[in-house]
Design an enzyme around this catalytic site. Structure first.
Site, PDB file in Angstrom:
ATOM      1  N   ASP A 134       0.822  -1.203   0.000  1.00  0.00           N
ATOM      2  CA  ASP A 134       0.000   0.000   0.000  1.00  0.00           C
ATOM      3  C   ASP A 134       0.862   1.261   0.000  1.00  0.00           C
ATOM      4  O   ASP A 134       1.907   1.324   0.659  1.00  0.00           O
ATOM      5  CB  ASP A 134      -0.897  -0.021   1.238  1.00  0.00           C
ATOM      6  CG  ASP A 134      -1.833   1.158   1.307  1.00  0.00           C
ATOM      7  OD1 ASP A 134      -2.683   1.292   0.418  1.00  0.00           O
ATOM      8  OD2 ASP A 134      -1.706   1.965   2.256  1.00  0.00           O
ATOM      9  N   GLU A 182       1.279  -0.570  -5.126  1.00  0.00           N
ATOM     10  CA  GLU A 182       0.330   0.498  -5.409  1.00  0.00           C
ATOM     11  C   GLU A 182       1.162   1.774  -5.478  1.00  0.00           C
ATOM     12  O   GLU A 182       1.463   2.388  -4.468  1.00  0.00           O
ATOM     13  CB  GLU A 182      -0.731   0.611  -4.314  1.00  0.00           C
ATOM     14  CG  GLU A 182      -1.797   1.628  -4.679  1.00  0.00           C
ATOM     15  CD  GLU A 182      -2.354   2.406  -3.491  1.00  0.00           C
ATOM     16  OE1 GLU A 182      -3.353   3.121  -3.689  1.00  0.00           O
ATOM     17  OE2 GLU A 182      -1.797   2.320  -2.395  1.00  0.00           O
TER      18      GLU A 182
END
Length: 723
Positions: free
Chosen positions: A405, A458
């Site tokens: 993330d 990401e």
């Protein structure tokens, strides 16, 4: 021995006594336990609230004298330290026979401490935290924690009425690690570390390495050991056969707590594999399962990096779920959040009274967007904590992939910061060199230790080399989310069809950079929350047009180079935004609901998309090779039409044609390869089975002069295969 009782033992030095009783002593084992002295063996025990303490040797009681403050001591005329236990009596008359924690040598080896100091302990969870074990012939739990700035650390738990006085830990030198073996403490015990800072403040902290926690909002750590017996050897062997970027990867993103609210890990292990298998996805991706205090963070505010959330069960229950998915042939990816952590005072923040996991520089410590702390990735022990954590999930829980993330927030020193709020690196640039080194180390370590896994970034910028190998200067990820494709394509679809010709490039621009990285095309949870609307609700027009656009978009997406990811609820065109409080609107599929066929039609399409995708190597085998793609029609802006070919490693093609206008286009001419005698519809998103108007090309289409003529259904995507 036993008749007259032990002789008096010289009292503790007042300073040592004060430090010991206040929890600020670095070496309680030097003061407690048994040791040779002039006249025999001296014993000293720390048992707060005890009425009396005796040393028991060969069944004989030897009462110790009280020194006050819970300290008891005496000297026995012995030549050597014997095997002994303590008999502790309390005012209410009950007696407890216990082993003395302070007669044991450290249960942590020199190699462990060396690797921790070096920041190279790749199985850190086996050295730090709470480990049930048999030590020197006695069963109990070894507690160890990294707290280099602390004056003293004690263990407190339900086994001590949450009073840490009786169980001070010893410092193991320059490693910054504190250790204590507690006999008789077993699985299920709740505990925390009571830390005395260098300033004298005392506070309780959950174990950073806890492998199990209480159910939030309770915050204690729990002693645990795994008893799960894995049954996925066939899956693990098979996943190493083909590199991920050359294999089919179609991901169903799930928020476990709300997918079917109320289900535990073990209940999910029955329902989730069946559902995902039915729809044909190759993988599931779990939004963070690591423990987090605030459910509304969806798991992205992690306090327990080594513990699956207790909301749904135990760590072994979570392993049971992963095992069940593997046995069903489904891979498991989980979101992993190394970019930041929350400021809860019982967790990682200022763990030993000083910035420890976070940088000491307040400008670097605070994450400006989320009200959290960032990790100090320049500190070897912190980097080790995270690298080992990535290995832990893949190795111990058989996780097949980590979606990392917020990578962009880690890579740039000035991320969301104004001038004056950040300091350039040693080269005068904005790249966070510590974060780069950490990501490279994490990727290299995971790929080396756990064959067949994939790491997915990401990363929302144009950072060069996210999926390039680390030995050539890249970050070393296997795949990267294509945020540009997502943003551009959704922007195009949001326009009324009459205006789409002015935004045609938003659907073609992705092919300019499609092979710069190994990509995943993500329609994730982030795109269907916070007022962004669900996927079908982003589409213009009436309900029929919205569903048609939704289906056409999915057909375009599944044919486009890159892997696919779709968030739960979008597979059946849920109209409402996702809410973690109630999850997908499953009632939309209830036959009693009038519009259920509309939603089931989209679900049927997703099932067929996945089925054909997996059977068609042209759609995934050469995702990262320019030779695997060719535009047939990329400039038909006036028509809102796109057509392209995909090729497998043998050159076998699949033709994808999308018409993003609401009109039927008859006799539409497209150039095709000369060596294919005929083309047949393999999939048409306008099919009646999917809720469409059923404008199809039922018969094989034969080329003439290198072209075919098709009827293009409105707001639809077709796939055509040789035949």
């Amino acid at each position: 021995m036993g008749a007259g009782g032990p002789a008096a033992f010289a009292p503790l030095d007042p300073a040592d006594r004060e430090r010991l009783l206040s929890g600020a002593h670095h070496d309680p084992h030097a003061l407690l336990g048994a040791r040779p002295v002039a006249g025999g063996i001296a014993f000293r025990a720390l048992r707060p609230y005890a009425r009396a303490v005796s040393v028991v040797i060969d069944g004989m009681r030897n009462p110790l004298a009280s020194e006050g403050g819970g300290l008891f001591s005496g000297v026995l005329p012995l030549d050597a330290i014997p095997a002994y236990t303590l008999l502790v009596s309390y005012a209410e008359g009950d007696e407890h026979k216990v082993h003395d924690p302070y007669r044991f040598l450290p249960a942590l080896g020199d190699l462990d401490l060396h690797l921790i100091r070096e920041g190279r302990h790749e199985e850190l969870w086996k050295a730090l935290g709470a480990e049930p074990m048999t030590h020197e012939g006695v069963t109990g739990t070894r507690f160890s924690v990294w707290a280099p700035n602390a004056q003293g650390v004690r263990v407190a738990g339900d086994f001590s009425s949450w009073d840490g006085t009786a169980f001070p830990m010893r410092s193991l030198g320059s490693s910054g690690v504190w250790e204590l073996f507690l006999p008789g403490v077993d699985e299920g015990a709740r505990y925390k570390f009571e830390i005395t800072s260098r300033h004298g403040d005392r506070f309780l902290k959950a174990d950073p390495m806890a492998r199990r926690t209480e159910v939030p909002p309770a915050t204690a750590s729990i002693v645990t050991a795994s008893h799960h017996e894995w049954d996925d050897a066939e899956w693990l062997a098979r996943r190493t056969e083909t590199p991920v970027h050359e294999a089919p990867l179609s991901v169903y993103e799930v928020h476990l707590a709300s997918w079917r609210p109320g289900l535990t890990y073990r209940q999910l292990a029955v329902e989730l594999p069946a559902y995902v298998n039915d729809l044909g996805f190759t993988h599931v991706e779990f939004m963070p399962v690591t423990e987090h205090p605030f459910g509304g963070s969806w798991g992205y505010q992690v306090t327990g990096f080594y513990a699956p959330t207790a909301r749904l069960g135990t760590p072994d229950d979570f392993k049971f779920l992963v095992d069940a998915l593997h046995r069903a042939g489904i891979g498991v990816i989980m979101d992993w959040v190394p970019a930041h952590f929350p400021k809860d005072d019982w967790a990682l923040a200022r763990f030993d009274g000083e910035p420890l996991y976070e940088p000491g520089d307040a400008r670097r410590a605070e994450h400006p967007d989320w009200g959290t702390y960032e990790f100090d990735l320049g500190r070897t022990e912190v980097r080790n904590f995270l690298v080992a954590n990535a290995v832990y999930w893949c190795q111990e829980f058989h996780i097949d992939g980590l979606r990392v993330d917020a990578v962009a927030s880690m890579l740039y020193l000035d991320y969301s910061r104004d001038s004056g709020q950040w300091t350039p690196n040693v080269h005068g640039g904005r790249d966070d060199l510590d974060a780069v080194a950490f990501l490279q180390e994490m990727n290299a370590t995971v790929y080396r230790r756990v064959p067949g896994v994939v790491t997915i970034a990401e990363e929302s910028t144009a950072w060069d080399g996210v999926t390039r190998p680390t030995d050539t200067g890249g970050l070393g990820f296997g795949l990267k989310w294509n945020m540009g494709w997502m943003h551009d394509s959704l922007g195009y679809m949001a326009h009324e069809p009459v205006h789409r010709k002015f935004h045609h490039h938003e659907m073609t621009f992705s092919m300019v950079y499609a092979y710069s990285e190994n990509y995943v095309l993500p329609i994730s949870h982030d795109e269907v929350v916070h007022g962004k609307q669900s996927l079908v609700s982003k589409m213009p027009g009436d309900w029929w047009q919205q569903r048609a656009d939704h289906r056409a978009y999915l057909g375009f997406m599944w044919a486009h180079p890159g892997k696919q990811l779709l968030f739960m609820g979008q597979e059946f065109a849920q109209g409402a935004e996702w809410s973690e409080s109630h999850g997908p609107d499953w009632w939309l599929l209830d036959p009693a609901y009038d519009a259920a066929p509309d939603h089931r039609g989209v679900q049927n399409l997703v099932r067929d998309l996945n089925t054909l995708y997996r059977r068609t190597p042209a759609l995934w085998q050469r995702d990262t090779q320019p030779a695997g793609f060719r535009w047939v029609l990329g400039d038909a802006a006036e028509d809102n039409v796109f057509a392209f070919l995909r090729f497998d490693s043998e050159g076998a093609p699949l033709l994808a044609v999308s018409n993003f206008s609401p009109v039927v286009r008859h006799d539409y001419r497209l150039g095709v390869p000369d060596d294919i005698p005929a083309w047949r519809e393999a999939l048409n998103t306008d099919s009646a089975a999917y809720g469409g108007s059923d404008v199809t090309n039922p018969d094989p289409v034969k080329p003439e002069d290198g072209h075919i003529r098709l009827t293009l259904p409105p707001l639809a995507t077709m796939w055509l295969a040789p035949g």
